[in-house]
Design a protein around this motif. Structure first.
Motif, PDB file in Angstrom:
ATOM      1  N   ARG A 107       0.834  -1.204   0.000  1.00  0.00           N
ATOM      2  CA  ARG A 107       0.000   0.000   0.000  1.00  0.00           C
ATOM      3  C   ARG A 107       0.875   1.263   0.000  1.00  0.00           C
ATOM      4  NH1 ARG A 107      -5.612   1.615   2.185  1.00  0.00           N
ATOM      5  NH2 ARG A 107      -5.277   3.837   2.399  1.00  0.00           N
ATOM      6  N   SER A 108       1.891   1.262   0.826  1.00  0.00           N
ATOM      7  CA  SER A 108       2.786   2.417   0.913  1.00  0.00           C
ATOM      8  C   SER A 108       3.538   2.642  -0.401  1.00  0.00           C
ATOM      9  CB  SER A 108       3.772   2.188   2.067  1.00  0.00           C
ATOM     10  OG  SER A 108       4.828   3.098   2.006  1.00  0.00           O
ATOM     11  N   MET A 109       4.022   1.556  -0.972  1.00  0.00           N
ATOM     12  CA  MET A 109       4.748   1.665  -2.234  1.00  0.00           C
ATOM     13  C   MET A 109       3.839   2.222  -3.328  1.00  0.00           C
ATOM     14  SD  MET A 109       5.515   0.441  -5.343  1.00  0.00           S
ATOM     15  CE  MET A 109       4.304  -0.883  -5.278  1.00  0.00           C
ATOM     16  N   LEU A 110       2.586   1.770  -3.362  1.00  0.00           N
ATOM     17  CA  LEU A 110       1.645   2.255  -4.374  1.00  0.00           C
ATOM     18  C   LEU A 110       1.364   3.750  -4.194  1.00  0.00           C
ATOM     19  CD1 LEU A 110      -0.852  -0.754  -4.524  1.00  0.00           C
ATOM     20  CD2 LEU A 110       0.625   0.038  -6.391  1.00  0.00           C
ATOM     21  N   ALA A 111       1.270   4.206  -2.951  1.00  0.00           N
ATOM     22  CA  ALA A 111       1.028   5.636  -2.709  1.00  0.00           C
ATOM     23  C   ALA A 111       2.198   6.452  -3.254  1.00  0.00           C
ATOM     24  CB  ALA A 111       0.838   5.895  -1.220  1.00  0.00           C
ATOM     25  N   PHE A 158     -12.437   5.972   2.842  1.00  0.00           N
ATOM     26  CA  PHE A 158     -11.461   5.409   1.907  1.00  0.00           C
ATOM     27  C   PHE A 158     -10.663   6.538   1.276  1.00  0.00           C
ATOM     28  CE2 PHE A 158     -13.540   6.432  -2.187  1.00  0.00           C
ATOM     29  CZ  PHE A 158     -14.827   6.723  -1.767  1.00  0.00           C
ATOM     30  N   TRP A 159      -9.607   6.179   0.588  1.00  0.00           N
ATOM     31  CA  TRP A 159      -8.731   7.176  -0.039  1.00  0.00           C
ATOM     32  C   TRP A 159      -8.956   7.175  -1.536  1.00  0.00           C
ATOM     33  CZ3 TRP A 159      -4.347   9.995   2.207  1.00  0.00           C
ATOM     34  CH2 TRP A 159      -4.411  10.006   3.609  1.00  0.00           C
ATOM     35  N   MET A 160      -8.938   8.368  -2.099  1.00  0.00           N
ATOM     36  CA  MET A 160      -9.207   8.464  -3.528  1.00  0.00           C
ATOM     37  C   MET A 160      -8.158   9.366  -4.184  1.00  0.00           C
ATOM     38  SD  MET A 160     -12.809   8.944  -5.548  1.00  0.00           S
ATOM     39  CE  MET A 160     -13.486  10.178  -4.517  1.00  0.00           C
ATOM     40  N   ILE A 161      -7.787   8.985  -5.399  1.00  0.00           N
ATOM     41  CA  ILE A 161      -6.875   9.798  -6.202  1.00  0.00           C
ATOM     42  C   ILE A 161      -7.705  10.416  -7.309  1.00  0.00           C
ATOM     43  CG2 ILE A 161      -4.872   9.757  -7.744  1.00  0.00           C
ATOM     44  CD1 ILE A 161      -4.753   6.833  -5.832  1.00  0.00           C
ATOM     45  N   GLU A 162      -7.689  11.737  -7.395  1.00  0.00           N
ATOM     46  CA  GLU A 162      -8.532  12.414  -8.376  1.00  0.00           C
ATOM     47  C   GLU A 162      -7.743  13.435  -9.202  1.00  0.00           C
ATOM     48  OE1 GLU A 162     -12.833  12.985  -6.913  1.00  0.00           O
ATOM     49  OE2 GLU A 162     -11.620  13.352  -5.139  1.00  0.00           O
ATOM     50  N   PRO A 163      -7.348  13.045 -10.412  1.00  0.00           N
ATOM     51  CA  PRO A 163      -6.730  14.025 -11.310  1.00  0.00           C
ATOM     52  C   PRO A 163      -7.801  14.826 -12.039  1.00  0.00           C
ATOM     53  CG  PRO A 163      -6.621  11.842 -12.291  1.00  0.00           C
ATOM     54  CD  PRO A 163      -7.342  11.682 -10.979  1.00  0.00           C
ATOM     55  N   GLU A 164      -7.447  16.014 -12.444  1.00  0.00           N
ATOM     56  CA  GLU A 164      -8.354  16.861 -13.219  1.00  0.00           C
ATOM     57  C   GLU A 164      -7.508  17.590 -14.246  1.00  0.00           C
ATOM     58  OE1 GLU A 164     -11.693  16.699 -12.260  1.00  0.00           O
ATOM     59  OE2 GLU A 164     -12.127  17.773 -14.091  1.00  0.00           O
ATOM     60  N   MET A 165      -7.917  17.525 -15.523  1.00  0.00           N
ATOM     61  CA  MET A 165      -7.111  18.120 -16.596  1.00  0.00           C
ATOM     62  C   MET A 165      -7.927  19.107 -17.415  1.00  0.00           C
ATOM     63  SD  MET A 165      -5.319  14.744 -18.224  1.00  0.00           S
ATOM     64  CE  MET A 165      -6.888  13.927 -18.478  1.00  0.00           C
ATOM     65  N   ALA A 166      -7.433  20.347 -17.495  1.00  0.00           N
ATOM     66  CA  ALA A 166      -8.044  21.308 -18.402  1.00  0.00           C
ATOM     67  C   ALA A 166      -7.651  20.938 -19.836  1.00  0.00           C
ATOM     68  CB  ALA A 166      -7.569  22.720 -18.081  1.00  0.00           C
ATOM     69  N   GLY A 209     -10.355   4.600  -6.657  1.00  0.00           N
ATOM     70  CA  GLY A 209     -10.463   4.172  -5.261  1.00  0.00           C
ATOM     71  C   GLY A 209      -9.197   3.428  -4.870  1.00  0.00           C
ATOM     72  N   PHE A 210      -8.432   4.041  -3.968  1.00  0.00           N
ATOM     73  CA  PHE A 210      -7.095   3.507  -3.657  1.00  0.00           C
ATOM     74  C   PHE A 210      -7.165   2.108  -3.035  1.00  0.00           C
ATOM     75  CE2 PHE A 210      -3.075   3.695  -1.008  1.00  0.00           C
ATOM     76  CZ  PHE A 210      -2.225   3.548  -2.083  1.00  0.00           C
ATOM     77  N   GLU A 211      -8.143   1.860  -2.188  1.00  0.00           N
ATOM     78  CA  GLU A 211      -8.241   0.531  -1.558  1.00  0.00           C
ATOM     79  C   GLU A 211      -8.550  -0.547  -2.594  1.00  0.00           C
ATOM     80  OE1 GLU A 211      -9.420   3.282  -0.188  1.00  0.00           O
ATOM     81  OE2 GLU A 211      -7.968   3.286   1.456  1.00  0.00           O
ATOM     82  N   ARG A 212      -9.386  -0.181  -3.576  1.00  0.00           N
ATOM     83  CA  ARG A 212      -9.697  -1.188  -4.614  1.00  0.00           C
ATOM     84  C   ARG A 212      -8.442  -1.506  -5.424  1.00  0.00           C
ATOM     85  NH1 ARG A 212     -15.847   0.204  -6.484  1.00  0.00           N
ATOM     86  NH2 ARG A 212     -16.701   0.183  -4.371  1.00  0.00           N
ATOM     87  N   LEU A 213      -7.597  -0.502  -5.607  1.00  0.00           N
ATOM     88  CA  LEU A 213      -6.327  -0.747  -6.283  1.00  0.00           C
ATOM     89  C   LEU A 213      -5.464  -1.699  -5.446  1.00  0.00           C
ATOM     90  CD1 LEU A 213      -4.141   0.113  -8.479  1.00  0.00           C
ATOM     91  CD2 LEU A 213      -3.298   1.617  -6.669  1.00  0.00           C
TER      92      LEU A 213
END
Ligand code: 4AD
Ligand code: MG
Length: 456
Positions: free
Chosen positions: A138-142, A237-245, A427-431
């Motif tokens: 988990r730490s390595m993935l973060a 849970f933890w989530m990663i959310e990118p946003e691109m213009a 969803g970071f946990e699902r990853l």
């Protein structure tokens, strides 16, 4: 001066013979064969234990003999080639210091426990092979998440945890208040002078930053008060959310595909020891499956196509499927596992079953949404192109039964120099489940929160 501590992962990689090696850790097992005591010591730096051999010449030999599993020790000794199989080196102790004795009731003895039982001792389970490995991965993935975006020059934004808006518009929020329980005081007199909640997603705040910094991402905790007791849902849970213009749905899917591949590749390269453990003990075929995903092109299909495939599949689904229906886990898994056999993006969902901020397509009935479905997990990512046209967005907010006033700040981004943009949430946990093969989301969070469970 004392020699510094050597991590066990480093000690195991040293060339024997080395003298004066100092290690510290917790005892996994103690084996007393009268003339010599064998200690298996683990410090969490890797899956493997270091075998420590203690002979009667050691001062406190009688104390060492009485050591119990779980105790913490410091050992100094000579690292020598090991005659035992399965390990190349062992530590011949010249001194053993008992740091903390473990009461004999220490629950993690040799026998294998069920994950369910281990969940009830989440404060101790990290000292088992499986959970040590889960939390290292988990730490390595973060770290790999941050590397991926740093390499692409995305700006990391810390979006707020306390919020006044419901990003998903689904009303599944935890209230944040300083008013006493049962109080009838109006929200206008509460701490923030209005109703506030724990965020379900950093997206709306993230979008405002993309409308100035172009490429951003957030990575933080999110909260959902949905009462679902499944192996894939938790309340925190933890989530990663990118946003691109300057991006549309295709760009969004391209980024998501590159992102998932980068994460799996990082795990295969940098967590190989732990992954071999999961491959052997938790999920046979895991490594091969991950490698296959890294090499595969993800499939893209529309929701309408997905529904046709499901209708023609002759499977007996619990929930009927038709255009307009929400895809259930059973449908998602059929598509990704049986039909295509690899990750698949389903795009262009009916507008009625998706959030208000998704861009309306020209057909008038679908939105530029995407879900990434992966074998064994189902939905790993949800995202979309965002509605950048102010009038269309206002209409969508109203149709969703939400108030335009509450979203005035969000609408400002459309009023002052709007730009096409897109993003997603992973969803970071699902990853972590996907990468480790662990089947219950409660087993990839340090201290999981689910309905009626918030111990520790
Ligand atoms: O699909 P979701 O709800 O999308 C959003 O929140 C968007 N605002 C994201 C965006 O476009 N920026 O959630 C995104 C992902 C899901 O695909 C799933 O992996 C995970 O978050 N997720 C959960 N994970 C664990 N427990 C839950 N209750 C989850 N709900 C969503
Ligand atoms: Mg979703």
């Amino acid at each position: 001066m004392q020699t510094p501590r050597t991590r066990i992962s480093d000690a195991l990689a040293l060339e024997p013979v080395q003298s004066g090696v100092r290690i510290k850790g917790w005892l996994r097992t103690v084996r007393d064969s009268k003339k010599v005591v064998f200690l298996q010591v683990n410090d969490g730096s890797c899956l493997a234990n270091l075998q420590v051999v203690v002979n009667p010449e050691v001062d406190n030999f009688e104390d060492v003999r009485k050591l119990t599993t779980g105790s913490s020790v410091e050992v100094v000794g000579d690292l020598i080639p090991s005659p035992a199989k399965g390990q190349s080196v062992e530590l011949k102790a010249t001194g053993v210091q008992v740091i903390g004795r473990a009461d004999p009731s220490f629950p993690l003895q040799k026998k294998r426990h069920s994950f369910e039982y281990l969940r009830s001792i989440a404060h101790l389970r990290v000292r088992s092979n499986t959970f040590g490995a889960v939390f290292r991965v988990r730490s390595m993935l973060a770290q790999a998440v941050h590397e991926f975006f740093a390499a692409r020059k995305f700006v990391y934004v810390h979006t707020p945890i306390i919020t006044g808006s419901d990003c998903e518009g689904a009303g599944e929020m935890f209230r944040v208040t300083t008013l006493p329980a049962g109080s009838s005081t109006p929200a206008s007199e509460d701490f923030f002078g209005k109703p506030t909640f724990l965020t379900v997603s950093g997206q709306l705040n993230g979008e405002t930053f993309a409308m100035g910094l172009s490429d951003i991402y957030t990575f933080g905790p999110t909260f959902r008060a949905e009462n679902s007791n499944t192996a894939r849902h938790v309340a925190e849970f933890w989530m990663i959310e990118p946003e691109m213009a300057w991006s549309d749905l295709d760009d969004d899917a391209d980024l998501a595909e590159a992102f998932v591949k980068h994460l799996l590749k990082s795990a295969l390269e940098r967590s190989s020891g732990d992954l071999e453990f999961f491959n052997k003990r938790i999920d046979r075929g895991l490594i091969e499956r991950l490698q296959h995903v890294v090499d595969a092109d993800f499939v893209r299909m529309t929701y309408a196509e997905a529904v046709k495939i499901l209708e023609r599949s002759k499977q007996s689904f619990e929930y009927p499927v038709h255009f307009g229906a929400n895809l259930q886990a059973e449908h998602e898994r059929y598509l990704t596992e049986e039909h295509v056999g690899r990750p698949v993006f389903v795009v262009d969902y009916p507008k009625e079953i998706k959030a208000f901020y998704m861009r309306r397509n020209d057909d008038g009935r679908t939105v530029a949404a995407m879900d990434l479905l992966v074998p064994k997990i189902g939905e790993l990512i949800g995202g979309s192109q965002r509605e950048e046209r102010q009038d269309v967005l206002e209409q969508a907010i109203t149709e969703a039964g939400l108030g335009l006033d509450e979203y005035a700040w969000y609408l400002d981004t459309r009023r002052f120099g709007t730009a096409p943009h897109a993003g997603f949430g992973l969803g970071f946990e699902r990853l972590v489940m996907y990468v480790t093969g662990m089947e219950n989301i409660r087993d990839v969070l340090p201290f999981p929160r689910t309905p009626r469970h918030c111990e520790f």
